[in-house]
Write a protein that holds these residues in place. Structure first.
Motif: not given
Lengths: 113, 117
Positions: B85-90, B98-117
């Protein structure tokens, strides 16, 4: 517990038509984010809505935020095939040591020729 | 433009094995996050990390999970004994907060696809 609900979850529309996706959330928040995700890809930031009444537009997409109603909308104007993707809204819960985003279930949009 | 990077893009592992997912956040960011997305489902928060310690974790982030910032650039997620059940995209994300409210925006990476067999 913060709940974020989107509707519809699936949307199939014709090119050239207009439609609105709704995002409701359960607790007070003064900001909201919209993301786009293509299949197998990451989350692309579309809009950052920072205050009540905020409205932002980018191309055929326009997003708005009503913090009193706890509602955000993503309006699609004259849809084109390139807009086919899954759209997520996300609401932050802030602490001094960071924040966590709670995402809606996503709206899978398919634009047909 | 600076971006969050993640490696590997796809990891296949046997149930019970340990995996380490790696992320390089944007260089001036201070807050780091892991999220996961099971196929076809919504994105779920796992953990946030600030000032070299966990600041918040979800109920998903149990004792099998750990995070670390081993040096000035990498941020890792370790799963000690993987389950099916850990199989997922992480996804890793980072923000300035810090500072301006817009600086709280989170920037996402491309992801790692984990497949558990």
């Amino acid at each position: 517990e913060l709940k974020v609900e989107q509707n519809p979850l699936f949307l199939s529309m014709q090119e050239g038509k207009n439609y609105t996706i709704y995002c409701n959330y359960s607790t007070t928040s003064d900001r909201l984010y919209w993301y786009r995700q293509d299949p197998g890809k990451s989350l692309e930031s579309l809009f950052v809505l920072l205050s009540n009444g905020a409205v932002k537009q980018e191309g055929r997409l326009m997003a708005s935020l009503d913090t009193k109603a706890r509602l955000s909308t993503l309006h699609i104007t004259a849809a084109v095939h390139d807009l086919s993707a899954t759209y997520f809204c996300a609401v932050p819960r802030y602490r001094t040591s960071g924040s966590r985003l709670t995402f809606g279930e996503g709206t899978q949009l398919t634009v047909n020729p | 433009e600076p971006e969050v990077t993640q490696t590997p893009s796809h990891q296949v592992t046997q149930m019970g094995q340990e995996v380490i997912l790696r992320c390089v956040p944007i260089s001036n960011h201070l807050y780091f996050y892991w999220y996961r997305q099971i196929l076809g489902q919504k994105v779920e928060f796992l953990v946030s990390f600030y000032n070299n310690e966990i600041s918040e974790k979800s109920e998903i982030f149990d004792d099998q999970f750990s995070v670390e910032r081993p040096d000035g650039s990498n941020f890792t997620l370790k799963i000690r004994s993987t389950k099916l059940e850990d199989s997922a995209m992480y996804f890793c994300a980072s923000s300035v907060n810090r500072g301006l409210a817009v600086d709280r925006e989170q920037f996402f990476g491309p992801g790692t696809r984990l497949t558990v067999l």
